[in-house]
Design an enzyme around this catalytic site. Structure first.
Site, PDB file in Angstrom:
ATOM      1  N   ASP A 137      10.618  12.161  58.143  1.00 54.19           N
ATOM      2  CA  ASP A 137       9.408  11.603  57.542  1.00 54.19           C
ATOM      3  C   ASP A 137       8.922  10.374  58.294  1.00 54.19           C
ATOM      4  O   ASP A 137       9.596   9.859  59.196  1.00 54.19           O
ATOM      5  CB  ASP A 137       9.664  11.262  56.062  1.00 54.19           C
ATOM      6  CG  ASP A 137      10.970  10.505  55.843  1.00 54.19           C
ATOM      7  OD1 ASP A 137      11.509   9.934  56.814  1.00 54.19           O
ATOM      8  OD2 ASP A 137      11.458  10.484  54.703  1.00 54.19           O
TER       9      ASP A 137
ATOM     10  N   ASN B 226      16.161   7.514  43.356  1.00 59.28           N
ATOM     11  CA  ASN B 226      15.477   8.393  42.397  1.00 59.28           C
ATOM     12  C   ASN B 226      15.735   9.875  42.687  1.00 59.28           C
ATOM     13  O   ASN B 226      15.086  10.743  42.109  1.00 59.28           O
ATOM     14  CB  ASN B 226      13.969   8.116  42.407  1.00 59.28           C
ATOM     15  CG  ASN B 226      13.327   8.443  43.755  1.00 59.28           C
ATOM     16  OD1 ASN B 226      14.012   8.823  44.699  1.00 59.28           O
ATOM     17  ND2 ASN B 226      12.021   8.292  43.839  1.00 59.28           N
TER      18      ASN B 226
ATOM     19  N   HIS C 265      15.237  11.383  45.644  1.00 53.97           N
ATOM     20  CA  HIS C 265      14.377  12.017  46.654  1.00 53.97           C
ATOM     21  C   HIS C 265      15.181  12.384  47.899  1.00 53.97           C
ATOM     22  O   HIS C 265      16.224  11.804  48.187  1.00 53.97           O
ATOM     23  CB  HIS C 265      13.149  11.148  46.985  1.00 53.97           C
ATOM     24  CG  HIS C 265      13.388   9.949  47.835  1.00 53.97           C
ATOM     25  ND1 HIS C 265      12.494   8.892  47.896  1.00 53.97           N
ATOM     26  CD2 HIS C 265      14.396   9.602  48.695  1.00 53.97           C
ATOM     27  CE1 HIS C 265      12.940   7.992  48.748  1.00 53.97           C
ATOM     28  NE2 HIS C 265      14.082   8.387  49.233  1.00 53.97           N
TER      29      HIS C 265
ATOM     30  N   GLU D 257       9.389  13.085  46.645  1.00 56.34           N
ATOM     31  CA  GLU D 257       9.644  12.322  45.436  1.00 56.34           C
ATOM     32  C   GLU D 257       9.831  13.257  44.230  1.00 56.34           C
ATOM     33  O   GLU D 257       9.515  14.449  44.312  1.00 56.34           O
ATOM     34  CB  GLU D 257       8.463  11.366  45.194  1.00 56.34           C
ATOM     35  CG  GLU D 257       8.214  10.374  46.334  1.00 56.34           C
ATOM     36  CD  GLU D 257       9.256   9.267  46.432  1.00 56.34           C
ATOM     37  OE1 GLU D 257      10.419   9.468  46.021  1.00 56.34           O
ATOM     38  OE2 GLU D 257       8.925   8.182  46.945  1.00 56.34           O
TER      39      GLU D 257
HETATM   40  P1  PGA Z   1      18.540   4.318  52.359  1.00 56.24           P
HETATM   41  O1  PGA Z   1      17.445   5.417  51.986  1.00 56.24           O
HETATM   42  O2  PGA Z   1      19.421   4.965  53.356  1.00 56.24           O
HETATM   43  O3  PGA Z   1      17.767   3.194  52.969  1.00 56.24           O
HETATM   44  O4  PGA Z   1      19.245   3.968  51.101  1.00 56.24           O
HETATM   45  C1  PGA Z   1      17.857   6.705  51.705  1.00 56.24           C
HETATM   46  C2  PGA Z   1      16.669   7.542  51.333  1.00 56.24           C
HETATM   47  O5  PGA Z   1      15.698   6.992  50.777  1.00 56.24           O
HETATM   48  O6  PGA Z   1      16.696   8.752  51.596  1.00 56.24           O
END
Ligand code: PGA
Length: 240
Positions: free
Chosen positions: A67, A135, A137, A142
């Site tokens: 992404d 959350n 995702h 999302e």
């Molecule tokens: P993070 O993000 O590694 O910064 O915790 C993980 C994600 O949002 O997939």
């Protein structure tokens, strides 16, 4: 879904990086699906170290990132284009022309989406690396993203923007939208590796492994994939 729980992050990342090195030595032409965020950094550090010691090469690898934020220039320090070069690509022997990230700086989102969808249709990912959002995702898919989505533009959850604001000067600076590989494209990878550490991931990890499969928690879709390995530390595993 195989689940490996580690006492320490060091052991976790040693195990995952050894696995990548072994796989790359068996097949130097792997298509790697890569991720950004804080989670993959210790893995990338270990892969750089192994490359510098001559233990692994990335010459034949193609990399496909999950992404990108919309609206940040490529050289913005929080763009994922910048992140990947800074954290990994500039320090290994990968051909930079084989490093693909959705174009967050193309104002024509429709074209950006189509290009990435086509790229993923032409190139099946061998090993997709995933972090997980607090959350639930995966990529920037999302909660309530349909499972059949391909690369698409998303409005970021407020929770995601708050989680990620630690990397920006203020919450206002965090982009509101992103372009992300879709859930169906993530699921098309031959193999998926998920890494999660820290107690702020414990609810999402619990749902991913033990929850009902539901679009409310995108990571639950991984229960349907035939080849997923989850690497978690004891904090992320504390609700299991
Ligand atoms: P993070 O993000 O590694 O910064 O915790 C993980 C994600 O949002 O997939």
């Amino acid at each position: 879904m195989k689940v490996h729980i580690f006492d320490t992050k060091e052991k976790l990342y040693d195990e995952v990086s050894n696995y990548y090195i072994e796989r790359l030595n068996k097949n130097p032409n792997l298509n790697l699906g890569l991720a950004t965020g804080t989670t993959p950094i210790p893995l990338y550090d270990r892969l750089i170290e192994a490359y510098k010691k001559g233990l692994v090469s990335f010459k034949g690898v193609k990399a496909f990132n999950l992404d990108e934020y919309l609206g940040l220039e490529k050289n913005h320090h929080q763009s994922y284009y910048y992140f990947m070069r800074n954290q990994l690509f500039n320090h290994i022997d990968i051909n930079q022309n084989n490093c693909f990230i959705p174009s967050g700086d193309n104002p024509d989102h429709e074209t950006a989406k189509k290009e990435y969808q086509e790229l993923l249709k032409q190139n099946q990912v061998d090993i997709q690396l995933l972090g997980i959002g607090s959350n639930g995702h995966i990529g920037f898919n999302e909660p309530n993203t349909p499972f059949d989505t391909k690369t698409h533009v998303v409005k970021l959850d407020e929770k995601t923007r708050i989680d990620n604001s630690r990397l920006f000067n203020s919450l206002d600076e965090v982009p509101t939208h992103a372009i992300t590989m879709g859930i169906s494209e993530i699921m098309n990878a031959k193999e998926i590796i998920v890494i999660a550490t820290g107690s702020n991931k414990k609810d999402a990890v619990y749902e991913m492994i033990k929850g009902n499969i539901s679009e409310n928690v995108p990571a639950t879709v991984l229960q349907r994939h035939p080849n997923v390995t989850v690497y978690i530390d004891k904090d992320a595993a504390s609700k299991l």
